[in-house]
Design a protein around this motif. Structure first.
Motif, PDB file in Angstrom:
ATOM      1  N   SER A  64     -53.937  18.683  51.376  1.00 43.37           N
ATOM      2  CA  SER A  64     -55.324  18.437  50.965  1.00 43.37           C
ATOM      3  C   SER A  64     -56.258  19.591  51.328  1.00 43.37           C
ATOM      4  CB  SER A  64     -55.841  17.131  51.559  1.00 43.37           C
ATOM      5  OG  SER A  64     -55.801  17.175  52.971  1.00 43.37           O
ATOM      6  N   THR A  67     -56.621  22.351  48.243  1.00 40.78           N
ATOM      7  CA  THR A  67     -56.888  21.901  46.871  1.00 40.78           C
ATOM      8  C   THR A  67     -57.628  22.937  46.034  1.00 40.78           C
ATOM      9  OG1 THR A  67     -58.860  20.724  47.631  1.00 40.78           O
ATOM     10  CG2 THR A  67     -56.816  19.439  47.414  1.00 40.78           C
ATOM     11  N   ARG A  71     -56.461  24.256  42.360  1.00 39.67           N
ATOM     12  CA  ARG A  71     -57.346  24.313  41.197  1.00 39.67           C
ATOM     13  C   ARG A  71     -57.264  25.686  40.539  1.00 39.67           C
ATOM     14  NH1 ARG A  71     -63.079  23.867  42.894  1.00 39.67           N
ATOM     15  NH2 ARG A  71     -62.512  25.894  43.713  1.00 39.67           N
ATOM     16  N   SER A 130     -52.381  17.700  39.541  1.00 39.52           N
ATOM     17  CA  SER A 130     -53.741  17.369  39.084  1.00 39.52           C
ATOM     18  C   SER A 130     -54.231  16.072  39.719  1.00 39.52           C
ATOM     19  CB  SER A 130     -53.773  17.243  37.561  1.00 39.52           C
ATOM     20  OG  SER A 130     -53.486  18.477  36.970  1.00 39.52           O
ATOM     21  N   ALA A 131     -53.364  15.072  39.793  1.00 41.14           N
ATOM     22  CA  ALA A 131     -53.736  13.802  40.420  1.00 41.14           C
ATOM     23  C   ALA A 131     -54.024  13.999  41.903  1.00 41.14           C
ATOM     24  CB  ALA A 131     -52.625  12.771  40.223  1.00 41.14           C
ATOM     25  N   PHE A 133     -55.070  16.769  43.307  1.00 42.00           N
ATOM     26  CA  PHE A 133     -56.338  17.499  43.367  1.00 42.00           C
ATOM     27  C   PHE A 133     -57.517  16.535  43.202  1.00 42.00           C
ATOM     28  CE2 PHE A 133     -59.869  19.431  41.082  1.00 42.00           C
ATOM     29  CZ  PHE A 133     -60.224  20.440  41.957  1.00 42.00           C
ATOM     30  N   GLU A 134     -57.445  15.681  42.194  1.00 43.98           N
ATOM     31  CA  GLU A 134     -58.539  14.731  41.936  1.00 43.98           C
ATOM     32  C   GLU A 134     -58.754  13.774  43.110  1.00 43.98           C
ATOM     33  OE1 GLU A 134     -60.720  14.741  39.490  1.00 43.98           O
ATOM     34  OE2 GLU A 134     -59.746  16.478  38.588  1.00 43.98           O
ATOM     35  N   ALA A 135     -57.678  13.377  43.763  1.00 46.85           N
ATOM     36  CA  ALA A 135     -57.776  12.418  44.862  1.00 46.85           C
ATOM     37  C   ALA A 135     -58.278  13.045  46.162  1.00 46.85           C
ATOM     38  CB  ALA A 135     -56.416  11.763  45.103  1.00 46.85           C
ATOM     39  N   HIS A 137     -59.665  16.602  46.589  1.00 44.78           N
ATOM     40  CA  HIS A 137     -60.527  17.791  46.624  1.00 44.78           C
ATOM     41  C   HIS A 137     -61.946  17.426  47.047  1.00 44.78           C
ATOM     42  CE1 HIS A 137     -61.960  21.778  45.876  1.00 44.78           C
ATOM     43  NE2 HIS A 137     -62.919  21.294  45.087  1.00 44.78           N
ATOM     44  N   GLU A 139     -65.478  19.546  47.358  1.00 47.58           N
ATOM     45  CA  GLU A 139     -66.119  20.837  47.090  1.00 47.58           C
ATOM     46  C   GLU A 139     -66.910  21.266  48.316  1.00 47.58           C
ATOM     47  OE1 GLU A 139     -66.317  24.110  45.039  1.00 47.58           O
ATOM     48  OE2 GLU A 139     -65.408  22.350  44.109  1.00 47.58           O
TER      49      GLU A 139
END
Length: 176
Positions: A64, A67, A71, A130-131, A133-135, A137, A139
């Motif tokens: 994690s 991430t 990306r 991708s999943a 990353f979405e869960a 990430h 910023e």
């Protein structure tokens, strides 16, 4: 820190060379989503003078904290998996490491004896990455550091004009 592991299979290519000292070389060629039900170092096929071999399984880990790197890989236009092969003491090539982090993959080349290649990322792995990353990430906002402002009155006298302070006294050869 969240970590997700995926089992993948690694395919390598044995390429015939036109070289008086070395007759062939091994290089990573592809990764497979999942691990096939065959033994490592199983011959897959031949195309021209290049043979394909299933080198064996490898564990691809997503962290994690990385991430933003994932990306960068996913939006690169050519998502890749970096594979490093290393020769063991008996002269056999083994899968040393795999990663989806492009910066870690770049660091693999620091070991000059390894064979490192970025191979295309399979669609199934891309979906899992991708999943992940979405869960996971978050910023991180960019903060520009500001210098501390110095109070001009706190600096005191600089001693300008006093001999030996901040000005160069004339020396020999200065025309005086």
């Amino acid at each position: 820190m969240a970590v997700h592991h995926i089992a993948i299979g690694v395919v390598v290519a044995k390429k015939k060379l036109s070289n008086p000292w070395v007759d062939h070389e091994w290089a990573p060629a592809a990764v497979l989503p999942g691990v096939p039900a065959v033994e490592p170092w199983t011959f897959i096929g031949r195309e021209g003078e290049t043979e394909s071999w299933y080198a064996g399984p490898a564990e691809l880990s997503f962290h994690s904290g990385e991430t933003a790197h994932y990306r960068d890989n996913l939006v690169s236009g050519r998502p890749s998996i970096w594979v490093a092969l290393r020769e063991d003491a008996e002269g056999r090539w083994q899968v040393a490491a795999v990663t989806a982090d492009p910066y870690e993959g770049e660091a693999f080349v620091d070991t000059v004896t390894d064979r490192v290649e970025a191979v295309p990322m399979p669609h199934e792995v891309m979906v899992e990455l991708s999943a992940f990353f979405e869960a996971h990430h978050v910023e991180e906002p960019f903060f520009k550091r500001k210098r501390d402002r110095q109070d001009p009155d706190s600096m005191g006298s600089r001693g300008i004009g006093q001999p030996g302070k901040f000005r160069r006294d004339p020396g020999p050869g200065d025309g005086q």
